[in-house]
Design a protein around this motif. Structure first.
Motif, PDB file in Angstrom:
ATOM      1  N   ALA A  10       0.793  -1.145  -0.126  1.00 37.29           N
ATOM      2  CA  ALA A  10       0.179  -0.016  -0.124  1.00 37.29           C
ATOM      3  C   ALA A  10       0.567   0.771   0.143  1.00 37.29           C
ATOM      4  O   ALA A  10       0.758   2.589  -0.288  1.00 37.29           O
ATOM      5  N   SER A  11       2.607   1.540   0.090  1.00 39.38           N
ATOM      6  CA  SER A  11       3.031   1.830   0.046  1.00 39.38           C
ATOM      7  C   SER A  11       3.848   2.625  -1.148  1.00 39.38           C
ATOM      8  O   SER A  11       4.249   4.093  -0.643  1.00 39.38           O
ATOM      9  N   GLY A  12       3.261   1.717  -2.010  1.00 37.24           N
ATOM     10  CA  GLY A  12       4.341   1.683  -3.164  1.00 37.24           C
ATOM     11  C   GLY A  12       5.636   1.256  -3.017  1.00 37.24           C
ATOM     12  O   GLY A  12       6.588   1.189  -3.603  1.00 37.24           O
ATOM     13  N   ASP A  13       5.679   0.266  -2.075  1.00 40.34           N
ATOM     14  CA  ASP A  13       7.370  -0.605  -1.644  1.00 40.34           C
ATOM     15  C   ASP A  13       7.441  -2.393  -1.939  1.00 40.34           C
ATOM     16  O   ASP A  13       5.893  -2.819  -1.752  1.00 40.34           O
ATOM     17  N   ILE A  14       8.278  -2.630  -2.673  1.00 41.21           N
ATOM     18  CA  ILE A  14       8.375  -4.158  -2.727  1.00 41.21           C
ATOM     19  C   ILE A  14       9.793  -4.217  -2.032  1.00 41.21           C
ATOM     20  O   ILE A  14       9.729  -3.492  -2.155  1.00 41.21           O
ATOM     21  N   GLU A  15       9.515  -5.550  -1.368  1.00 40.44           N
ATOM     22  CA  GLU A  15      10.565  -6.258  -0.608  1.00 40.44           C
ATOM     23  C   GLU A  15      10.864  -7.216  -1.078  1.00 40.44           C
ATOM     24  O   GLU A  15      11.053  -8.278  -1.318  1.00 40.44           O
ATOM     25  N   PRO A  16      12.372  -6.981  -2.601  1.00 42.98           N
ATOM     26  CA  PRO A  16      12.638  -7.867  -2.863  1.00 42.98           C
ATOM     27  C   PRO A  16      14.200  -8.536  -2.059  1.00 42.98           C
ATOM     28  O   PRO A  16      14.325  -8.158   0.032  1.00 42.98           O
ATOM     29  N   PRO A  17      14.337  -9.604  -1.653  1.00 43.49           N
ATOM     30  CA  PRO A  17      15.038 -10.918  -0.277  1.00 43.49           C
ATOM     31  C   PRO A  17      16.863  -9.498  -1.358  1.00 43.49           C
ATOM     32  O   PRO A  17      16.962  -9.092  -1.773  1.00 43.49           O
TER      33      PRO A  17
END
Length: 180
Positions: A10-17
């Motif tokens: 929802a914040s516009g972020d992705i979490e790659p490893p």
């Protein structure tokens, strides 16, 4: 080649490893690729090729039953998860939800049966402005929820044979029936 399915939160972020969150909101696909490359090179790897493509938008599937024009399963996008969108995708109130097919005579009543037992089953009359407002303020529908469009309080008589227009004739509530 390593393929990762990453979801934008929802914040516009992705979490790659292996790296911190990467902000991707309002970026083009090329800019997202560059942001991911920058996040990994040179701290994690010496060189990296990145290809980004959009996956399917998550949908919510609800069942619209009863007197809708096209009852059945409807798929709602994330920003469409309310009763009004579901009814619109099911074609709105069908002929059996109206008296004589006139839109001003629709029953306007929709029964909401949530899949989540913590939510309350309720009937909303969309012809009533207060109920209409309540529907707009409901939490988003969930997959498995059911909406039942109630038929108008009229009955039908089916006419067949050598007549100009065979088929159902809607009889409005509290009216009398005659052969005429």
């Amino acid at each position: 080649a390593v393929v990762l399915d990453l979801r934008v939160d929802a914040s516009g972020d992705i979490e790659p490893p292996l790296v911190n969150k990467v902000h991707v909101q309002d970026l083009t696909l090329t800019e997202v690729e560059e942001a991911l490359r920058t996040a990994h090179v040179p701290s994690v790897v010496k060189n990296l090729s990145v290809f980004v493509q959009l996956g399917e938008v998550e949908t919510t599937t609800v069942l619209v039953a009863g007197a809708a024009t096209n009852p059945g399963l409807v798929r709602l996008r994330q920003n469409e998860r309310n009763i009004l969108y579901a009814l619109a995708l099911a074609g709105g109130f069908g002929e059996t939800a109206t008296a004589g097919g006139l839109s001003r005579d629709i029953s306007g009543r929709v029964r909401y049966r949530p899949v989540n037992p913590a939510r309350e089953e309720k009937v909303y009359n969309l012809a009533d402005m207060n109920d209409f407002r309540r529907v707009l303020q409901l939490p988003p529908l969930e997959s498995g929820d059911m909406l039942i469009v109630e038929a108008a309080e009229s009955s039908a008589v089916y006419v067949d044979g050598l007549v100009n227009r065979p088929g159902p004739i809607m009889i409005p509530p509290r009216s009398t029936l005659s052969a005429l």
